[in-house]
Design an enzyme around this catalytic site. Structure first.
Site, mmCIF file in Angstrom:
data_model
loop_
_atom_site.group_PDB
_atom_site.id
_atom_site.type_symbol
_atom_site.label_atom_id
_atom_site.label_comp_id
_atom_site.label_asym_id
_atom_site.label_seq_id
_atom_site.Cartn_x
_atom_site.Cartn_y
_atom_site.Cartn_z
ATOM 1 N N HIS A 58 0.817 -1.220 0.000
ATOM 2 C CA HIS A 58 0.000 0.000 0.000
ATOM 3 C C HIS A 58 0.851 1.271 0.000
ATOM 4 O O HIS A 58 0.356 2.342 -0.326
ATOM 5 C CB HIS A 58 -0.982 0.001 1.190
ATOM 6 C CG HIS A 58 -0.345 0.280 2.524
ATOM 7 N ND1 HIS A 58 -0.062 -0.691 3.451
ATOM 8 C CD2 HIS A 58 0.041 1.447 3.098
ATOM 9 C CE1 HIS A 58 0.472 -0.154 4.531
ATOM 10 N NE2 HIS A 58 0.545 1.150 4.350
ATOM 11 N N ASP A 88 0.070 -7.612 1.456
ATOM 12 C CA ASP A 88 0.502 -6.216 1.596
ATOM 13 C C ASP A 88 2.020 -6.084 1.632
ATOM 14 O O ASP A 88 2.585 -5.374 2.455
ATOM 15 C CB ASP A 88 -0.112 -5.579 2.844
ATOM 16 C CG ASP A 88 0.022 -4.055 2.833
ATOM 17 O OD1 ASP A 88 0.125 -3.476 1.729
ATOM 18 O OD2 ASP A 88 0.046 -3.439 3.920
ATOM 19 N N SER A 149 4.787 2.827 7.767
ATOM 20 C CA SER A 149 4.445 1.559 7.141
ATOM 21 C C SER A 149 5.583 1.050 6.281
ATOM 22 O O SER A 149 6.220 1.809 5.556
ATOM 23 C CB SER A 149 3.193 1.718 6.277
ATOM 24 O OG SER A 149 2.055 1.920 7.066
#
Length: 307
Positions: A58, A88, A149
């Site tokens: 993402h 992911d 992230s």
């Protein structure tokens, strides 16, 4: 762990962490020139001496271009080697001098910052945006915010144990103390395939099925109802498709109830088992046909567009 120990781990491993900037293109409505602008950022870390970088999918999703900034502030254009949206994860590659490629993962975040916390649970399961579940997640209370992230999760000895991926936010989107990391065993398996093939090669069953909610609510049965074959292993093994009779009534096909003795109540259960298999594996499907239990042997194949 003391503040000094945390600082030591941070400093020793900082050269392995990268800052990732996702760029997108837009057209100037007045000049009609195409412009490229930053759309978001995240973290990643050097995986090997060949310039491969691991991050979250993402973080780079929808990017027209990706730039990577190393610890010394040098910036490189990155190539997307491959990604696994279900887990992911993504792998990038940069062409940098060998002395810059130090493949020691560290727990750093946006613009080379560090957050700390404790592991509060193992083996957690969360549904990804694709609808498939990510299994075996590590639950932590270290803050994961925009820009964090994709950064590595380290234990107190500085060893990589996971990749930070997302949080459970409050209604206002603020971090509430629950975050998740993808465990290193999962990361290693996926990254190895992405580096080697540029994609994930999952075992192919070749079925179309009814969503579990519809199956239970309207038909009163659990399992995975086989609708039709996609010319794959399931059809070749003789699984019976769902059809309509001459009177228009629904004739149920085979309902997958288990695989290698593991119960299957819905499609998510099926995916969990498939994630533990590989192409070429032979499995035993337990099916319900005409209200009778039957076993069928199936050998997984490579999905047609991946062959």
């Amino acid at each position: 762990m003391s503040e000094l120990e945390t600082k030591d781990i941070f400093e020793q491993n900082k050269p392995s962490v990268v800052h990732i900037t996702k760029l997108s293109k837009s057209m100037n409505p007045f000049t009609l020139d195409e412009l490229e602008f930053p759309q978001g950022d995240g973290s990643g870390f050097l995986w090997d001496e060949h310039g491969h970088i691991v991050t979250n999918y993402h973080v780079i999703q929808g990017a027209s271009n990706v730039k990577v900034t190393l610890f010394d502030r040098s910036t490189f254009q990155a190539k997307v080697v491959g990604h696994d949206q279900d887990q992911d994860l993504a792998v990038l590659r940069i062409n940098a001098q060998s002395h810059k490629l130090r493949s020691i993962p560290v727990g750093l975040g946006q613009e080379f910052t560090c957050t700390t916390g404790v592991i509060s649970a193992l083996g957690r399961e969360v549904t990804a945006a694709t609808g498939r579940s990510i299994q075996g997640l590590i639950q932590i209370d270290a803050a994961i915010n925009p820009g964090n992230s994709g950064g590595p999760l380290l234990d107190s000895s500085g060893a990589l144990i996971g990749v930070n991926t997302f949080i459970i936010p409050t209604n206002t989107g603020v971090f509430c103390g629950i975050a998740f990391s993808i465990p290193i065993d999962t990361v290693s398996s996926i990254v190895d395939q992405l580096v080697k093939f540029g994609k994930i090669i999952r075992p192919y069953l070749g079925i179309k099925y009814v969503e579990n909610q519809l199956l239970e609510n309207h038909l009163g049965v659990s399992g995975v109802l086989f609708l039709a074959s996609e010319n794959g292993p399931a059809g070749k093994a003789g699984l019976r498709s769902t059809t309509f009779g001459v009177d228009g009534k629904l004739i149920l096909g085979d309902i997958i109830k288990s695989m290698n003795g593991k119960n299957i109540s819905n499609a998510n259960d099926l995916y969990k088992i498939l994630d533990q298999c590989k192409t070429g594996d032979e499995v035993i499907l337990g099916i319900s046909r005409d209200a009778k239990l039957k076993e069928i042997s199936i050998i997984f194949e490579v999905e047609p567009d991946e062959a």
